[in-house]
Design a protein around this motif. Structure first.
Motif, PDB file in Angstrom:
ATOM      1  N   TYR A   1      10.257   5.014   3.175  1.00  0.00           N
ATOM      2  CA  TYR A   1       9.568   3.794   3.955  1.00  0.00           C
ATOM      3  C   TYR A   1      10.319   3.957   5.526  1.00  0.00           C
ATOM      4  CZ  TYR A   1       9.003  -0.810   6.000  1.00  0.00           C
ATOM      5  OH  TYR A   1       8.666  -1.605   6.666  1.00  0.00           O
ATOM      6  N   MET A   2      11.771   4.348   5.455  1.00  0.00           N
ATOM      7  CA  MET A   2      12.299   4.476   6.880  1.00  0.00           C
ATOM      8  C   MET A   2      11.439   5.772   7.500  1.00  0.00           C
ATOM      9  SD  MET A   2      15.923   5.018   7.751  1.00  0.00           S
ATOM     10  CE  MET A   2      16.732   5.542   9.264  1.00  0.00           C
ATOM     11  N   LEU A   3      11.124   6.773   7.075  1.00  0.00           N
ATOM     12  CA  LEU A   3      10.641   7.962   7.361  1.00  0.00           C
ATOM     13  C   LEU A   3       9.168   7.419   7.868  1.00  0.00           C
ATOM     14  CD1 LEU A   3      10.204  11.137   7.873  1.00  0.00           C
ATOM     15  CD2 LEU A   3       9.138  11.035   5.411  1.00  0.00           C
ATOM     16  N   VAL A   4       8.565   6.865   7.095  1.00  0.00           N
ATOM     17  CA  VAL A   4       6.959   6.358   7.549  1.00  0.00           C
ATOM     18  C   VAL A   4       7.149   5.635   8.837  1.00  0.00           C
ATOM     19  CG1 VAL A   4       5.112   5.030   6.950  1.00  0.00           C
ATOM     20  CG2 VAL A   4       6.013   6.699   5.311  1.00  0.00           C
ATOM     21  N   CYS A   5       8.181   4.748   8.970  1.00  0.00           N
ATOM     22  CA  CYS A   5       8.168   3.945  10.153  1.00  0.00           C
ATOM     23  C   CYS A   5       8.599   4.667  11.186  1.00  0.00           C
ATOM     24  CB  CYS A   5       9.272   2.756  10.006  1.00  0.00           C
ATOM     25  SG  CYS A   5       8.684   1.567   8.674  1.00  0.00           S
ATOM     26  N   ILE A   6       9.393   5.793  11.173  1.00  0.00           N
ATOM     27  CA  ILE A   6       9.707   6.463  12.189  1.00  0.00           C
ATOM     28  C   ILE A   6       8.675   7.247  12.655  1.00  0.00           C
ATOM     29  CG2 ILE A   6      10.898   8.603  12.749  1.00  0.00           C
ATOM     30  CD1 ILE A   6      13.423   7.794  11.092  1.00  0.00           C
ATOM     31  N   LEU A   7       7.458   7.861  11.632  1.00  0.00           N
ATOM     32  CA  LEU A   7       6.477   8.791  11.932  1.00  0.00           C
ATOM     33  C   LEU A   7       5.401   7.439  12.694  1.00  0.00           C
ATOM     34  CD1 LEU A   7       5.958  10.573   8.682  1.00  0.00           C
ATOM     35  CD2 LEU A   7       6.946  11.347  10.910  1.00  0.00           C
ATOM     36  N   LEU A   8       5.376   6.470  12.333  1.00  0.00           N
ATOM     37  CA  LEU A   8       4.373   5.672  13.017  1.00  0.00           C
ATOM     38  C   LEU A   8       5.100   5.048  14.431  1.00  0.00           C
ATOM     39  CD1 LEU A   8       3.379   3.244   9.802  1.00  0.00           C
ATOM     40  CD2 LEU A   8       2.152   5.161  11.279  1.00  0.00           C
ATOM     41  N   SER A   9       6.389   4.941  14.407  1.00  0.00           N
ATOM     42  CA  SER A   9       6.943   4.599  16.002  1.00  0.00           C
ATOM     43  C   SER A   9       6.612   5.850  16.826  1.00  0.00           C
ATOM     44  CB  SER A   9       8.534   4.135  15.823  1.00  0.00           C
ATOM     45  OG  SER A   9       9.012   5.443  15.400  1.00  0.00           O
ATOM     46  N   SER A  10       6.591   6.928  16.499  1.00  0.00           N
ATOM     47  CA  SER A  10       6.319   8.122  17.398  1.00  0.00           C
ATOM     48  C   SER A  10       4.855   8.055  17.692  1.00  0.00           C
ATOM     49  CB  SER A  10       6.441   9.285  16.673  1.00  0.00           C
ATOM     50  OG  SER A  10       6.260  10.240  17.400  1.00  0.00           O
ATOM     51  N   GLN A  11       4.009   7.679  16.625  1.00  0.00           N
ATOM     52  CA  GLN A  11       2.706   7.698  16.828  1.00  0.00           C
ATOM     53  C   GLN A  11       2.397   6.661  17.975  1.00  0.00           C
ATOM     54  OE1 GLN A  11       0.617   9.965  15.366  1.00  0.00           O
ATOM     55  NE2 GLN A  11      -1.316   9.002  15.947  1.00  0.00           N
ATOM     56  N   HIS A  12       3.010   5.683  17.807  1.00  0.00           N
ATOM     57  CA  HIS A  12       2.606   4.453  18.815  1.00  0.00           C
ATOM     58  C   HIS A  12       3.633   4.545  19.962  1.00  0.00           C
ATOM     59  CE1 HIS A  12       0.026   2.182  16.018  1.00  0.00           C
ATOM     60  NE2 HIS A  12       0.791   2.560  15.054  1.00  0.00           N
ATOM     61  N   HIS A  13       4.427   5.550  20.184  1.00  0.00           N
ATOM     62  CA  HIS A  13       5.093   5.757  21.479  1.00  0.00           C
ATOM     63  C   HIS A  13       6.214   4.702  21.575  1.00  0.00           C
ATOM     64  CE1 HIS A  13       2.223   8.962  22.218  1.00  0.00           C
ATOM     65  NE2 HIS A  13       1.315   8.051  22.293  1.00  0.00           N
ATOM     66  N   VAL A  14       6.672   4.270  20.467  1.00  0.00           N
ATOM     67  CA  VAL A  14       7.732   3.231  20.524  1.00  0.00           C
ATOM     68  C   VAL A  14       8.982   3.715  19.613  1.00  0.00           C
ATOM     69  CG1 VAL A  14       6.501   1.138  20.915  1.00  0.00           C
ATOM     70  CG2 VAL A  14       6.811   2.043  18.471  1.00  0.00           C
ATOM     71  N   GLU A  15       9.484   4.981  19.960  1.00  0.00           N
ATOM     72  CA  GLU A  15      10.359   5.674  19.334  1.00  0.00           C
ATOM     73  C   GLU A  15      11.718   4.836  19.598  1.00  0.00           C
ATOM     74  OE1 GLU A  15       8.467   7.379  21.189  1.00  0.00           O
ATOM     75  OE2 GLU A  15       7.766   9.283  20.303  1.00  0.00           O
ATOM     76  N   LYS A  16      11.786   4.848  20.900  1.00  0.00           N
ATOM     77  CA  LYS A  16      13.043   4.210  21.577  1.00  0.00           C
ATOM     78  C   LYS A  16      13.501   2.811  20.971  1.00  0.00           C
ATOM     79  CE  LYS A  16      12.973   7.294  25.178  1.00  0.00           C
ATOM     80  NZ  LYS A  16      11.754   7.997  25.228  1.00  0.00           N
TER      81      LYS A  16
ATOM     82  N   ILE B   1      14.556  11.749  -2.689  1.00  0.00           N
ATOM     83  CA  ILE B   1      14.568  10.248  -1.866  1.00  0.00           C
ATOM     84  C   ILE B   1      13.939   9.506  -2.662  1.00  0.00           C
ATOM     85  CG2 ILE B   1      14.910  11.576   0.336  1.00  0.00           C
ATOM     86  CD1 ILE B   1      11.849  10.848   0.890  1.00  0.00           C
ATOM     87  N   GLY B   2      14.228   8.089  -2.411  1.00  0.00           N
ATOM     88  CA  GLY B   2      13.786   7.059  -3.013  1.00  0.00           C
ATOM     89  C   GLY B   2      12.723   6.385  -2.183  1.00  0.00           C
ATOM     90  N   PHE B   3      12.083   5.059  -2.531  1.00  0.00           N
ATOM     91  CA  PHE B   3      11.310   4.482  -1.752  1.00  0.00           C
ATOM     92  C   PHE B   3      11.736   4.007  -0.335  1.00  0.00           C
ATOM     93  CE2 PHE B   3       8.996   0.779  -0.016  1.00  0.00           C
ATOM     94  CZ  PHE B   3       7.704   1.339   0.375  1.00  0.00           C
ATOM     95  N   GLN B   4      12.979   3.577  -0.498  1.00  0.00           N
ATOM     96  CA  GLN B   4      13.747   3.212   0.776  1.00  0.00           C
ATOM     97  C   GLN B   4      13.839   4.159   1.915  1.00  0.00           C
ATOM     98  OE1 GLN B   4      17.567   1.406   0.146  1.00  0.00           O
ATOM     99  NE2 GLN B   4      17.885   0.410   2.279  1.00  0.00           N
ATOM    100  N   GLN B   5      14.104   5.381   1.563  1.00  0.00           N
ATOM    101  CA  GLN B   5      14.169   6.329   2.729  1.00  0.00           C
ATOM    102  C   GLN B   5      12.782   6.733   2.953  1.00  0.00           C
ATOM    103  OE1 GLN B   5      15.676   6.833  -0.466  1.00  0.00           O
ATOM    104  NE2 GLN B   5      17.793   6.542   0.309  1.00  0.00           N
TER     105      GLN B   5
ATOM    106  N   ILE C   1       0.865  -1.249  -0.303  1.00  0.00           N
ATOM    107  CA  ILE C   1      -0.201   0.129   0.029  1.00  0.00           C
ATOM    108  C   ILE C   1       0.910   1.268  -0.077  1.00  0.00           C
ATOM    109  CG2 ILE C   1      -1.585   1.313   1.332  1.00  0.00           C
ATOM    110  CD1 ILE C   1      -2.688  -1.105   2.462  1.00  0.00           C
ATOM    111  N   LEU C   2       1.889   1.131   0.882  1.00  0.00           N
ATOM    112  CA  LEU C   2       2.574   2.447   0.938  1.00  0.00           C
ATOM    113  C   LEU C   2       3.530   2.519  -0.508  1.00  0.00           C
ATOM    114  CD1 LEU C   2       3.785   4.491   2.931  1.00  0.00           C
ATOM    115  CD2 LEU C   2       5.684   3.019   3.558  1.00  0.00           C
ATOM    116  N   VAL C   3       3.937   1.542  -1.305  1.00  0.00           N
ATOM    117  CA  VAL C   3       4.479   1.767  -2.397  1.00  0.00           C
ATOM    118  C   VAL C   3       3.660   2.278  -3.371  1.00  0.00           C
ATOM    119  CG1 VAL C   3       5.334   0.429  -4.529  1.00  0.00           C
ATOM    120  CG2 VAL C   3       6.337  -0.334  -2.284  1.00  0.00           C
ATOM    121  N   GLU C   4       2.526   1.927  -3.335  1.00  0.00           N
ATOM    122  CA  GLU C   4       1.569   2.631  -4.418  1.00  0.00           C
ATOM    123  C   GLU C   4       1.286   4.146  -3.744  1.00  0.00           C
ATOM    124  OE1 GLU C   4       0.111   1.354  -7.273  1.00  0.00           O
ATOM    125  OE2 GLU C   4       1.181  -0.351  -6.600  1.00  0.00           O
TER     126      GLU C   4
END
Length: 188
Positions: free
Chosen positions: A85-100, A79-83, A28-31
């Motif tokens: 994807y990493m950004l989205v995972c960082i944003l989601l980790s913040s949203q779920h309070h699991v940044e650390k 930036i390409g998809f790999q970067q 879904i994120l690729v699309e």
């Protein structure tokens, strides 16, 4: 830093333990990335990136451009998809309070992201200026930085950073225990 309510990213299935998306959600994120890539270059330039970030986060312009520069390691202006994807995972980790937990699980890519000058070390300035991505801030951050600077050169190499990530996990577990005990005491 927060994701805005109702954006697509909030509905992705994020694994809080491994801090990754499922295969289905990665597709879904690729699309989504392909929709944002209006020039069909398999990249997002700084303008596309800034627009995306303004639409999905509470970042200011300074944080948006700093994040773009951190992700654009080769200075190509995109930036390409790999970067992405990493950004989205960082944003989601913040949203779920699991940044650390994210920092711990992905310590090498996070280290490379924070090492803005490419010197294979993280300076206090790099650490402070990029800490907003992981909701790290304040004097405690500076103290933590110097606590893990074992070599005393005022720079964290990867091994020192890895020790820092382990301490982050411990601190996050303690915070979660504290929150849970507060909830129990307020429910009583």
């Amino acid at each position: 830093m927060r994701l805005l309510k109702g954006v697509l990213l909030c509905y992705l299935d994020f694994n809080s333990v491994y801090c990754l998306l499922s295969l289905r959600n990665t597709k879904i994120l690729v699309e989504y990335f392909n929709i944002l890539d209006v020039h069909n270059t398999n990249t997002l330039n700084d303008v596309q990136f800034a627009h995306f970030m303004r639409e999905v986060t509470t970042f200011g312009e300074k944080e948006i451009m700093m994040t773009f520069d951190m992700l654009d390691r080769n200075g190509s202006g995109a930036i390409g998809f790999q970067q992405f994807y990493m950004l989205v995972c960082i944003l989601l980790s913040s949203q779920h309070h699991v940044e650390k937990n994210f920092i711990f699980r992905h310590s090498r890519p996070v280290f490379e992201l924070l090492d803005m000058d490419g010197g294979r070390t993280i300076s206090p300035a790099e650490f402070q200026s990029s800490a907003f991505l992981f909701n790290l801030n304040g004097r405690a951050l500076t103290k933590i930085f110097y606590d893990f600077d074992v070599s005393g050169d005022e720079l964290l190499n990867y091994k020192e950073f890895k020790m820092f990530t382990m301490a982050c996990i411990y601190m996050q577990e303690e915070e979660m225990k504290e929150r849970a005990s507060k909830r129990k005491s307020s429910a009583v």
